[in-house]
Design a protein around this motif. Structure first.
Motif, PDB file in Angstrom:
ATOM      1  N   PRO A  11       0.827  -1.199   0.000  1.00  0.00           N
ATOM      2  CA  PRO A  11       0.000   0.000   0.000  1.00  0.00           C
ATOM      3  C   PRO A  11       0.865   1.254   0.000  1.00  0.00           C
ATOM      4  O   PRO A  11       1.974   1.253   0.525  1.00  0.00           O
ATOM      5  N   VAL A  12       0.341   2.311  -0.605  1.00  0.00           N
ATOM      6  CA  VAL A  12       1.130   3.536  -0.733  1.00  0.00           C
ATOM      7  C   VAL A  12       1.582   4.048   0.625  1.00  0.00           C
ATOM      8  O   VAL A  12       2.646   4.647   0.754  1.00  0.00           O
ATOM      9  N   SER A  13       0.790   3.797   1.668  1.00  0.00           N
ATOM     10  CA  SER A  13       1.163   4.302   3.001  1.00  0.00           C
ATOM     11  C   SER A  13       2.416   3.629   3.543  1.00  0.00           C
ATOM     12  O   SER A  13       3.108   4.194   4.379  1.00  0.00           O
ATOM     13  N   ALA A  14       2.714   2.405   3.075  1.00  0.00           N
ATOM     14  CA  ALA A  14       3.877   1.662   3.592  1.00  0.00           C
ATOM     15  C   ALA A  14       5.094   1.958   2.736  1.00  0.00           C
ATOM     16  O   ALA A  14       5.519   1.153   1.919  1.00  0.00           O
ATOM     17  N   HIS A  15       5.665   3.138   2.927  1.00  0.00           N
ATOM     18  CA  HIS A  15       6.820   3.557   2.161  1.00  0.00           C
ATOM     19  C   HIS A  15       8.082   2.800   2.605  1.00  0.00           C
ATOM     20  O   HIS A  15       8.121   2.212   3.686  1.00  0.00           O
ATOM     21  N   SER A  16       9.067   2.846   1.747  1.00  0.00           N
ATOM     22  CA  SER A  16      10.414   2.435   2.142  1.00  0.00           C
ATOM     23  C   SER A  16      11.200   3.700   2.463  1.00  0.00           C
ATOM     24  O   SER A  16      11.103   4.701   1.754  1.00  0.00           O
ATOM     25  N   LEU A  17      11.953   3.661   3.557  1.00  0.00           N
ATOM     26  CA  LEU A  17      12.793   4.784   3.966  1.00  0.00           C
ATOM     27  C   LEU A  17      14.244   4.324   3.904  1.00  0.00           C
ATOM     28  O   LEU A  17      14.589   3.292   4.487  1.00  0.00           O
ATOM     29  N   VAL A  18      15.063   5.076   3.191  1.00  0.00           N
ATOM     30  CA  VAL A  18      16.480   4.738   3.116  1.00  0.00           C
ATOM     31  C   VAL A  18      17.269   5.850   3.805  1.00  0.00           C
ATOM     32  O   VAL A  18      17.057   7.039   3.561  1.00  0.00           O
ATOM     33  N   MET A  37       2.844  12.955   7.912  1.00  0.00           N
ATOM     34  CA  MET A  37       3.476  12.440   9.121  1.00  0.00           C
ATOM     35  C   MET A  37       3.862  10.978   8.947  1.00  0.00           C
ATOM     36  O   MET A  37       3.022  10.136   8.623  1.00  0.00           O
ATOM     37  N   VAL A  38       5.136  10.680   9.176  1.00  0.00           N
ATOM     38  CA  VAL A  38       5.557   9.294   9.345  1.00  0.00           C
ATOM     39  C   VAL A  38       5.074   8.870  10.721  1.00  0.00           C
ATOM     40  O   VAL A  38       5.502   9.431  11.736  1.00  0.00           O
ATOM     41  N   THR A  39       4.170   7.894  10.771  1.00  0.00           N
ATOM     42  CA  THR A  39       3.536   7.536  12.040  1.00  0.00           C
ATOM     43  C   THR A  39       4.117   6.275  12.672  1.00  0.00           C
ATOM     44  O   THR A  39       3.836   6.001  13.847  1.00  0.00           O
ATOM     45  N   ALA A  40       4.908   5.514  11.923  1.00  0.00           N
ATOM     46  CA  ALA A  40       5.528   4.303  12.474  1.00  0.00           C
ATOM     47  C   ALA A  40       6.666   3.875  11.565  1.00  0.00           C
ATOM     48  O   ALA A  40       6.620   4.085  10.346  1.00  0.00           O
ATOM     49  N   VAL A  41       7.694   3.299  12.159  1.00  0.00           N
ATOM     50  CA  VAL A  41       8.831   2.746  11.410  1.00  0.00           C
ATOM     51  C   VAL A  41       9.167   1.378  11.991  1.00  0.00           C
ATOM     52  O   VAL A  41       8.862   1.088  13.150  1.00  0.00           O
ATOM     53  N   GLU A  42       9.785   0.525  11.181  1.00  0.00           N
ATOM     54  CA  GLU A  42      10.117  -0.816  11.654  1.00  0.00           C
ATOM     55  C   GLU A  42      11.480  -0.882  12.344  1.00  0.00           C
ATOM     56  O   GLU A  42      11.843  -1.935  12.871  1.00  0.00           O
ATOM     57  N   PRO A  59       7.184   6.041  16.661  1.00  0.00           N
ATOM     58  CA  PRO A  59       7.177   4.710  17.278  1.00  0.00           C
ATOM     59  C   PRO A  59       7.787   3.652  16.357  1.00  0.00           C
ATOM     60  O   PRO A  59       7.583   3.677  15.144  1.00  0.00           O
ATOM     61  N   VAL A  60       8.523   2.724  16.959  1.00  0.00           N
ATOM     62  CA  VAL A  60       9.104   1.593  16.235  1.00  0.00           C
ATOM     63  C   VAL A  60       8.191   0.391  16.452  1.00  0.00           C
ATOM     64  O   VAL A  60       7.916   0.018  17.595  1.00  0.00           O
ATOM     65  N   MET A  61       7.711  -0.192  15.366  1.00  0.00           N
ATOM     66  CA  MET A  61       6.794  -1.331  15.467  1.00  0.00           C
ATOM     67  C   MET A  61       6.771  -2.087  14.140  1.00  0.00           C
ATOM     68  O   MET A  61       7.249  -1.592  13.119  1.00  0.00           O
ATOM     69  N   HIS A  62       6.237  -3.302  14.194  1.00  0.00           N
ATOM     70  CA  HIS A  62       6.007  -4.057  12.975  1.00  0.00           C
ATOM     71  C   HIS A  62       4.839  -3.432  12.207  1.00  0.00           C
ATOM     72  O   HIS A  62       3.885  -2.924  12.810  1.00  0.00           O
ATOM     73  N   LEU A  63       4.889  -3.514  10.882  1.00  0.00           N
ATOM     74  CA  LEU A  63       3.824  -2.986  10.039  1.00  0.00           C
ATOM     75  C   LEU A  63       3.099  -4.152   9.365  1.00  0.00           C
ATOM     76  O   LEU A  63       3.591  -4.714   8.382  1.00  0.00           O
ATOM     77  N   GLY A  66      22.456   4.057   4.028  1.00  0.00           N
ATOM     78  CA  GLY A  66      22.033   2.999   3.118  1.00  0.00           C
ATOM     79  C   GLY A  66      21.102   1.966   3.717  1.00  0.00           C
ATOM     80  O   GLY A  66      20.730   1.004   3.042  1.00  0.00           O
ATOM     81  N   GLU A  67      20.706   2.119   4.994  1.00  0.00           N
ATOM     82  CA  GLU A  67      19.790   1.161   5.606  1.00  0.00           C
ATOM     83  C   GLU A  67      18.369   1.421   5.108  1.00  0.00           C
ATOM     84  O   GLU A  67      17.906   2.565   5.096  1.00  0.00           O
ATOM     85  N   VAL A  68      17.677   0.361   4.694  1.00  0.00           N
ATOM     86  CA  VAL A  68      16.309   0.483   4.195  1.00  0.00           C
ATOM     87  C   VAL A  68      15.345   0.001   5.279  1.00  0.00           C
ATOM     88  O   VAL A  68      15.462  -1.113   5.783  1.00  0.00           O
ATOM     89  N   ILE A  69      14.396   0.868   5.629  1.00  0.00           N
ATOM     90  CA  ILE A  69      13.446   0.619   6.707  1.00  0.00           C
ATOM     91  C   ILE A  69      12.049   0.891   6.163  1.00  0.00           C
ATOM     92  O   ILE A  69      11.848   1.848   5.412  1.00  0.00           O
ATOM     93  N   ARG A  70      11.085   0.052   6.523  1.00  0.00           N
ATOM     94  CA  ARG A  70       9.716   0.333   6.119  1.00  0.00           C
ATOM     95  C   ARG A  70       9.104   1.345   7.076  1.00  0.00           C
ATOM     96  O   ARG A  70       9.303   1.281   8.295  1.00  0.00           O
ATOM     97  N   ALA A  71       8.339   2.291   6.495  1.00  0.00           N
ATOM     98  CA  ALA A  71       7.765   3.381   7.271  1.00  0.00           C
ATOM     99  C   ALA A  71       6.333   3.628   6.829  1.00  0.00           C
ATOM    100  O   ALA A  71       6.020   3.558   5.635  1.00  0.00           O
ATOM    101  N   ARG A  72       5.480   3.920   7.799  1.00  0.00           N
ATOM    102  CA  ARG A  72       4.076   4.216   7.490  1.00  0.00           C
ATOM    103  C   ARG A  72       3.925   5.720   7.291  1.00  0.00           C
ATOM    104  O   ARG A  72       4.160   6.514   8.205  1.00  0.00           O
TER     105      ARG A  72
END
Length: 301
Positions: free
Chosen positions: A101-108, A129-134, A144-148, A112-118
């Protein structure tokens, strides 16, 4: 090639132009960077690389819409481009993945670390607003850091057994148009397609176990139970399909069942059957797949 990105920290148009020049290996004079809501008089519309940048409110700062003409020799993927830009500018870059889903962006990150972000789409006049990151992001310490779960649900998982069944159904003659074999009606073919989708969901679960739940390394218990419910539904399709098609279907179901049994252990504490993930001893009797689970359990930290 088009790139639609967000920057966590802001930077000026000159910095952006130099970064884009370096990343795409074009002369800086061939990069046009401008605010689309600002003065357009001085824009270089024929530039090899064009970038519309828009300041936004929230915990990200800039929205970028970048276009590189076909004549630009270097055409990196959005992931590659974002990583190079983050390193060059020194701020995290967010880009939308193709499979989620578009809301689940990838953040680099710049490292160079790639993290999924809401990053939900805001309503009119609201903040981005980035509301959550993995994983923890230094530039977003309050997020907040959490699973998506939406990332896990959208993961593309190969299902060779289910695909083989779908191919077998496609090859069967339908409505008397085939030269050999007993034709199946359009209605039966439609039911078989639904049956294949449930078989695919069942196979995906076993493939996730087989691959150690990569890339997330985590799987929600409610998702696990949901798929076991799909396996219940497969029994209904086995009864609903005509005998010849049901026999073919069962051949592939048995293969996936065997894979699931091989990759799981007996759930002696009935964790999967529990209402809240805890052990229970008085569960209503269900089919055998409800009494097996992966080890270790992917919903536990």
């Amino acid at each position: 090639m088009t790139y639609n990105l967000f920057l966590v920290d802001s930077c000026g148009p000159d910095v952006l132009a130099e970064a884009l020049s370096a990343v795409l290996q074009v002369p800086v004079k061939e990069v046009d960077v401008a605010d689309p809501d600002g003065d357009q008089e001085g824009r270089y519309w024929d530039a090899l690389v064009s970038c519309d940048y828009s300041p936004v409110q929230g915990n990200v700062s800039l929205s970028l819409n970048i276009y590189a003409q076909d004549s630009v020799k270097l055409q990196p993927s959005e992931a590659q481009f974002s990583a190079a830009l983050a390193q060059r500018i020194g701020t995290p870059v967010l880009y939308p993945p193709t499979e989620s889903p578009v809301s689940a962006h990838s953040l680099v990150t710049p490292e160079g670390e790639v993290i999924r972000a809401r990053l939900p789409d805001p309503d009119d006049d609201e903040e981005f607003m980035v509301t959550a990151v993995e994983a923890f992001v230094e530039q977003l310490p309050e997020v907040p850091v959490m699973h998506l779960p939406e990332v896990v649900r959208a993961q593309v998982i190969a299902t060779p057994l289910s695909d083989s069944f779908a191919e077998a159904i496609t090859s069967l003659p339908q409505d008397g148009k085939g030269e050999e074999g007993t034709p199946i009606s359009a209605e039966v073919a439609e039911v078989a397609r639904f049956a294949e989708s449930y078989l695919g969901a069942w196979e995906k679960l076993s493939r996730r176990v087989e691959n150690n739940w990569e890339p997330s390394g985590w799987y929600p218990l409610d998702f696990y139970r949901e798929v076991l419910g799909y396996r219940d539904d497969i029994e209904g399709y086995l009864r609903q399909l005509p005998e010849s098609v049901a026999t073919l279907y069962k051949r592939y179901v048995d293969k996936v069942d065997g894979l699931y049994q091989e990759l799981t252990v007996e759930d002696t504490e009935h964790v999967v059957m529990g209402d809240s993930g805890g052990p229970v001893t008085d569960s209503v009797q269900k089919a055998w797949w409800w009494y097996r689970r992966p080890e270790p359990m992917p919903w536990e930290e």
